[in-house]
Design an enzyme around this catalytic site. Sequence first.
Site, PDB file in Angstrom:
ATOM      1  NE  ARG A 189       0.350   3.045   0.861  1.00 31.75           N
ATOM      2  CZ  ARG A 189      -0.058   1.786   0.788  1.00 31.75           C
ATOM      3  NH1 ARG A 189      -0.014   0.997   1.843  1.00 31.75           N
ATOM      4  NH2 ARG A 189      -0.513   1.271  -0.352  1.00 31.75           N
ATOM      5  CB  CYS A 205       4.370  -0.967   5.411  1.00 33.41           C
ATOM      6  SG  CYS A 205       4.368  -2.762   5.542  1.00 33.41           S
TER       7      CYS A 205
HETATM    8  N1  NVA Z   1       5.163  -7.814   3.446  1.00 31.26           N
HETATM    9  C1  NVA Z   1       3.783  -7.666   3.805  1.00 31.26           C
HETATM   10  C2  NVA Z   1       3.324  -6.273   3.570  1.00 31.26           C
HETATM   11  C3  NVA Z   1       1.894  -6.012   3.964  1.00 31.26           C
HETATM   12  C4  NVA Z   1       1.438  -4.634   3.667  1.00 31.26           C
HETATM   13  C5  NVA Z   1       2.945  -8.641   3.001  1.00 31.26           C
HETATM   14  O1  NVA Z   1       3.201  -8.810   1.798  1.00 31.26           O
HETATM   15  O2  NVA Z   1       2.057  -9.260   3.569  1.00 31.26           O
HETATM   16  N1   CP Z   2       0.692  -1.325   4.343  1.00 32.73           N
HETATM   17  C1   CP Z   2      -0.310  -1.806   3.588  1.00 32.73           C
HETATM   18  O1   CP Z   2      -0.188  -1.981   2.367  1.00 32.73           O
HETATM   19  O2   CP Z   2      -1.436  -2.075   4.290  1.00 32.73           O
HETATM   20  P1   CP Z   2      -2.707  -2.873   3.789  1.00 32.73           P
HETATM   21  O3   CP Z   2      -2.284  -4.313   3.617  1.00 32.73           O
HETATM   22  O4   CP Z   2      -3.706  -2.694   4.885  1.00 32.73           O
HETATM   23  O5   CP Z   2      -3.180  -2.301   2.480  1.00 32.73           O
END
Ligand code: NVA
Ligand code: CP
Length: 310
Positions: A290, A262
């Site tokens: 996204r 992600c």
């Molecule tokens: N698991 C990560 C996803 C970031 C998009 C977090 O929560 O920091």
């Molecule tokens: N993958 C995702 O949610 O990225 P951001 O934390 O940059 O929004």
Amino acid sequence: MTKDLLTISDFTKDEILQLFKKAAELKGMTRSGVIHEPLRGKSLAMIFEKSSTRTRVSFEVGMTQLGGHALFLDAGKTQIGRGEPIMDTARVLSRYVDCIMIRTYKQSDVAEFAKYARVPVINGLTDMYHPCQVLCDIFTVSEKRDNYLDLNYAFIGDGNNMANSWIKAALVLGLKLTVAAPKGYEPHADLLEEVRAHGGGNITITTDPMEAAKGADVINTDVWVSMGQEDGAKEKLAAFGGYQINDDLIKHAAPDMLLLHCLPVHRGEEVTNEAIEGEHSVVFDQAENRLHIQKSIILHLMDNIAAQRA
Ligand code: NVA
Ligand code: CP
């Protein structure tokens, strides 16, 4: 018909398939420069208690492209940061805006927001779930593989908000999913219970990354230390030996395996630089999507609320 997107199971399988169809149409229009502004005069409030690049920019640009407007609200600079109750903030914002997106810590805070808001509330990530991201991920696979509902999916790494959301998606869509996480870092107990109640079947939870990688058509990973978990990160990382996505692991997957992440990525931790830059990686297509899936989600929820009010 759900008012809000708090977790993936708020949508039925049919709704998710519709979302993907709409996202593909919207992507086609954007790519060919077609102006499509069904949300003229509409506003989205985006409340952030954690950092973001993709979520913030894709929601904001998505609203602009749909003819509407998005407001970035740094929670700490609003009265939320000074303790104004969620039930008051939700009711006040509902008098100004047409949709609310929140990125925060507690899932219960997003649920409370949704309870008091008269407009749709979208979970932009909590410690528990990241539904917009996983919808985007499956949409990305759907663009590349017509048989995306029948593939072998693997999530290898921390049993975090992404792992939890993948399990939700597998439950709703009937995906074959194996989640491999180290002991002590398994997905949330509520999800493990849901999988047990579901009778396992298409969903396997293991501590063996090789079991997940073997024959996988799609491998997902995510950071080992999520936002807000920085304390104790060192001890945590020690538990993840063997869970890195690297050439050794990839060679056990299907030859045309797709690698998802992600982002943001920590190269050299959950995945090697070679793997993330390699032939299997589709992470930048994912990041682009996204935008398209976000627009589809907003339109779908706005349609739902209009139907509920009619
Ligand atoms: N698991 C990560 C996803 C970031 C998009 C977090 O929560 O920091
Ligand atoms: N993958 C995702 O949610 O990225 P951001 O934390 O940059 O929004």
